[in-house]
Design a protein around this motif. Sequence first.
Motif, PDB file in Angstrom:
ATOM      1  N   ARG A  74      -8.990  71.105 -17.490  1.00  0.00           N
ATOM      2  CA  ARG A  74     -10.278  71.565 -16.958  1.00  0.00           C
ATOM      3  C   ARG A  74     -10.368  73.089 -16.949  1.00  0.00           C
ATOM      4  NH1 ARG A  74     -14.456  68.311 -16.549  1.00  0.00           N
ATOM      5  NH2 ARG A  74     -15.099  69.017 -14.485  1.00  0.00           N
ATOM      6  N   SER A  76      -8.612  75.252 -18.855  1.00  0.00           N
ATOM      7  CA  SER A  76      -8.609  75.788 -20.223  1.00  0.00           C
ATOM      8  C   SER A  76      -9.963  75.645 -20.899  1.00  0.00           C
ATOM      9  CB  SER A  76      -7.533  75.083 -21.057  1.00  0.00           C
ATOM     10  OG  SER A  76      -7.847  73.704 -21.234  1.00  0.00           O
ATOM     11  N   ARG A  77     -10.771  74.701 -20.435  1.00  0.00           N
ATOM     12  CA  ARG A  77     -12.106  74.500 -21.008  1.00  0.00           C
ATOM     13  C   ARG A  77     -13.197  75.118 -20.138  1.00  0.00           C
ATOM     14  NH1 ARG A  77     -12.024  70.504 -25.002  1.00  0.00           N
ATOM     15  NH2 ARG A  77     -14.095  69.698 -24.494  1.00  0.00           N
ATOM     16  N   ASN A  78     -12.792  76.041 -19.266  1.00  0.00           N
ATOM     17  CA  ASN A  78     -13.713  76.869 -18.462  1.00  0.00           C
ATOM     18  C   ASN A  78     -14.633  76.055 -17.563  1.00  0.00           C
ATOM     19  OD1 ASN A  78     -12.788  79.386 -19.471  1.00  0.00           O
ATOM     20  ND2 ASN A  78     -14.029  79.111 -21.315  1.00  0.00           N
ATOM     21  N   ARG A  79     -14.165  74.926 -17.037  1.00  0.00           N
ATOM     22  CA  ARG A  79     -15.025  74.102 -16.183  1.00  0.00           C
ATOM     23  C   ARG A  79     -15.221  74.714 -14.797  1.00  0.00           C
ATOM     24  NH1 ARG A  79     -17.018  71.924 -20.545  1.00  0.00           N
ATOM     25  NH2 ARG A  79     -15.693  70.317 -21.508  1.00  0.00           N
ATOM     26  N   PRO A  93     -19.086  66.529 -20.170  1.00  0.00           N
ATOM     27  CA  PRO A  93     -17.869  67.350 -20.197  1.00  0.00           C
ATOM     28  C   PRO A  93     -16.669  66.645 -19.582  1.00  0.00           C
ATOM     29  CG  PRO A  93     -19.752  68.650 -19.465  1.00  0.00           C
ATOM     30  CD  PRO A  93     -20.195  67.225 -19.494  1.00  0.00           C
ATOM     31  N   GLN A  96     -15.257  64.228 -22.113  1.00  0.00           N
ATOM     32  CA  GLN A  96     -14.556  64.959 -23.178  1.00  0.00           C
ATOM     33  C   GLN A  96     -13.189  65.440 -22.692  1.00  0.00           C
ATOM     34  OE1 GLN A  96     -17.465  68.004 -23.996  1.00  0.00           O
ATOM     35  NE2 GLN A  96     -18.535  66.775 -25.532  1.00  0.00           N
ATOM     36  N   ASP A  97     -13.158  65.999 -21.487  1.00  0.00           N
ATOM     37  CA  ASP A  97     -11.891  66.489 -20.948  1.00  0.00           C
ATOM     38  C   ASP A  97     -10.915  65.347 -20.698  1.00  0.00           C
ATOM     39  OD1 ASP A  97     -13.070  68.931 -21.031  1.00  0.00           O
ATOM     40  OD2 ASP A  97     -13.346  69.160 -18.874  1.00  0.00           O
TER      41      ASP A  97
END
Length: 490
Positions: A74, A76-79, A93, A96-97
């Motif tokens: 989460r 690393s994917r800027n959530r 999102p 996907q995560d």
Amino acid sequence: MSQVPVARHPGTQVIREQPPAGRRSRKPFWYAPAAALSDAAGAAVPVYLAFALVAGAHAVVYTTVATAAWLLVRTSRNRYAEHRLGEHSALRPALQDWLVLVGLLAVVRAATGEESPFLLALAALAPCAPTSAVAHALIHRHLVARRRDGRVVRRALVIGDAHAVDGLVGHLARRTDHEFVVVGVCPIGNEDPQALAPVAARLDRQAPQRMSADSAPVLAAARRLHADVVLVVPGAHMAGTRLRRLSWALHGEGCRLVVVPGLTEVAGRRVGVFSVAGLTMLNVAPPLRRGLAVLLKSVTDRLGAALLIVLLAPLFAVVALAVRLDSPGPVVHRQTRIGRDGVPFTMAKFRTMVADAHRLRQQLAGTNEQDGRMFKIRRDPRITRVGRVLRRYSLDELPQLFNVVLGHMSLVGPRPPLPDEVAAYNEVELRRLSVKPGLTGLWQVSGRSDLSWDETIALDLRYVDNWSPTVDVGVLCRTLRAVVAGDGAY
């Protein structure tokens, strides 16, 4: 705090306060910790409970690894970035995560030779995505509520031709779930815009020889109004080199620049940015009409409808008995509706009106409370006592599940229109027929009969153009709340 008129619901005006001049309104500090904590709990609790039953000695280790991996994915994917929290749909999102998490843990499992039951691990990780989606949806609701009160918004200065400025300001004013409050406009030329925001500066129609001829008045207006962002509507008089030079000046002052291309009701996932020969271009992907997602929707619709028919069979029987005892006439009302691509079909509903309702409609034609093709009366005398209850909770729509099983309708889609409505459609309205009509839809969860005709069309076209499986899931989740509330049902 100063105030600007905006719309809380389509077609209505309210007052939203501007943020204090000179102080940027930020999102609450607890958004990121709350999102991270909910993600951690959504992973830790089910994983620990699952493995404590099978591998008690190692349950803490499995829980720690799974929770750390979920938070790592989460992050690393800027959530948890401030600019993303609460802004967009949370389900897509999260799914996907979750797929990335499963792939990451599968690699770790293979590398370490871990032999724990694979299906158990997969089931334990399943709650991660929905828990995260719910938490982020609650943050979104909180953010929208604050923005309706003029908080967590950015002061915006709009630049463009007068008519383009009016269009953008009016569009932003019809909704309160976004981050911009327009505090001033800079029209290009001498024409006066009709926008309620004050004219802060003017730019010449002809591109100036000196950069400062554009940048000086814009920067002065931005400083005076304490604007956080400048919105530019490009056109014949503001594009290419002129827009580029203006961006240099704005960025040099630390002011954010946003270029508004004029596209409306196009989901962000359909838009991509790329560069060709130094030109920045937008690629707009076509709506989903074929492929695996569409096949999945068709299968899910039919299986879901069949399952609901079985589960709701006792309710069908109770409603049918109530309709039969309340007034003379058939229990089920059958009516011709228009489906996908203009193909007619017979739609079934529990009867909610007296038997000769169609004949009485001619006598009530002058009392229609709708402003478009549909015929609606808030206190329609043709509706029976039981019918009012059925409509209040949308129970009259239940037989349409059989239409879904037969492939005439979908669980989610535009409202199924009558033939005489379709006969009066214009080219824009006919686009509603590009997909199957739905048992529920954006119109169902956005006000139903309280919506104007234009609002209904806008919602249907938004669905037609931007459909995705996650959109359907979101509508189905909101439908239950709308049915219980009963708003706009008559």
